[in-house]
Write an enzyme that holds these catalytic residues in place. Structure first.
Site, mmCIF file in Angstrom:
data_model
loop_
_atom_site.group_PDB
_atom_site.id
_atom_site.type_symbol
_atom_site.label_atom_id
_atom_site.label_comp_id
_atom_site.label_asym_id
_atom_site.label_seq_id
_atom_site.Cartn_x
_atom_site.Cartn_y
_atom_site.Cartn_z
ATOM 1 N N GLY A 17 64.840 12.762 67.978
ATOM 2 C CA GLY A 17 66.107 12.057 67.880
ATOM 3 C C GLY A 17 67.070 12.837 67.007
ATOM 4 N N ALA A 18 68.159 12.184 66.604
ATOM 5 C CA ALA A 18 69.184 12.871 65.828
ATOM 6 C C ALA A 18 68.640 13.400 64.500
ATOM 7 C CB ALA A 18 70.373 11.939 65.588
ATOM 8 N N LYS A 190 67.423 2.633 49.216
ATOM 9 C CA LYS A 190 68.004 2.921 50.535
ATOM 10 C C LYS A 190 67.969 1.668 51.417
ATOM 11 C CE LYS A 190 69.528 5.277 54.100
ATOM 12 N NZ LYS A 190 68.657 6.224 54.815
#
Length: 310
Positions: A17-18, A190
């Site tokens: 993926g990215a 996060k």
């Protein structure tokens, strides 16, 4: 571990993926071309990368898959797992039988939760966790553009620690990266940012910057307040005021961006809500605490998913 040249057979990225392709590009630029593990076997692929400065480069990646008869996975000493949080356990199960017991695994995905399940899957492999605020946009399957610099934290979690040479390699190749102990503190920090920003942008169909509006402050504050209370019950002490300030800092720094959850809803894909606000709700239930605002966001996003997921 024997001192051998760190080549494409020593490091693998599970998931293209990215984020997986971004980490691939950063390791490649530092002279370490990783192996890319994808679902189905493919021939070597030309990957296009657009850097923050607009420079476009192309490289040829070596690909393998869990079903491949190639012995490439047997030589891998570090696997960086970059799939979606809900794919982590199945993805690791698909390759674990081909990995050496000396191999080390790093989870690098949004949200929390898989770290509780993965240790039972491993065959003596060590486990580390990571989180990144780097941003990348996928133009098509093999073309990504880095859209935000961000920072990355890694840290040991279970089993045999990652060899120092691989620690050094990661911290050198990935800009603004650090090795943090304990890593769970970084993951909760996060998580707070994702829990406050992602579902609200998905629900209100807006960019991150829209959340700077006064009408969202109560919900953002409530999400973080609940999360801080739940984290404390889990043994992680967070600074609520600092976290809320950090959420608004990220909103400002990424004002023009659309969150990954917004993009998932927009493109009618499964979201990672279960491992973001859902994880807060899960841990709250475990400690018999209330997390009403996180539960409400979880339910709203799940309802949106239900309109297109079967």
């Amino acid at each position: 571990m024997d001192q051998q040249p760190l080549d494409e057979k020593k490091i693998a990225i599970l998931g293209a993926g990215a984020v997986g392709q971004l980490i691939y590009q950063q390791l490649l630029a530092d002279g370490n071309a990783p192996l890319l593990i994808v679902k189905e076997q493919e021939q070597p692929q030309t990957i296009t990368f657009t850097a923050l400065d607009g420079k476009v480069t192309e490289s040829t990646a070596t690909l393998t898959s869990p079903e491949s008869s190639s012995p490439l996975l047997e030589h891998v000493q570090l696997v960086i797992v970059c799939v979606k949080s809900y794919q982590v356990s199945d993805a690791i199960k698909s390759i674990i039988g081909k990995l050496s017991s000396q191999c080390h695994i790093i989870l690098l995905h949004n949200g929390m939760g898989p770290h509780l399940d993965v240790p039972a899957i491993l065959n003596e492999q060590g486990l580390s966790l990571g989180t990144t605020s780097q941003a990348a946009l996928k133009h098509d399957r093999w073309h990504i553009e880095q859209t935000g610099q961000g920072s990355t934290q890694f840290g040991h979690f279970k089993g045999r620690p990652l060899a120092q040479e691989f620690k050094s390699l990661l911290l050198k190749a990935i800009p603004n990266s650090q090795w943090c102990e304990p890593i769970l503190l970084s993951l909760w920090q996060k998580l707070a940012i994702n829990a406050a920003i992602n579902p609200l942008t998905a629900i209100h169909d807006c960019s991150n910057g829209t959340l700077a509006g006064a009408q969202y402050r109560h919900q953002i504050t409530a999400v973080v307040t609940e999360l801080v209370r739940v984290a404390l019950a889990d043994g992680i002490e967070l600074d609520k005021s600092a976290l809320i300030n950090r959420v608004y800092e990220v909103i400002g720094l990424t004002a023009a961006n659309f969150s990954s959850m917004h993009q998932d809803i927009f493109n009618k894909r499964k979201t990672e809500i279960e491992s973001i606000n859902g994880y807060v709700v899960q841990r709250a239930k475990h400690h018999q605490l209330s997390a009403k605002v996180n539960l409400s966001l979880l339910e709203q996003v799940k309802k949106m998913e239900s309109h297109y997921l079967k």
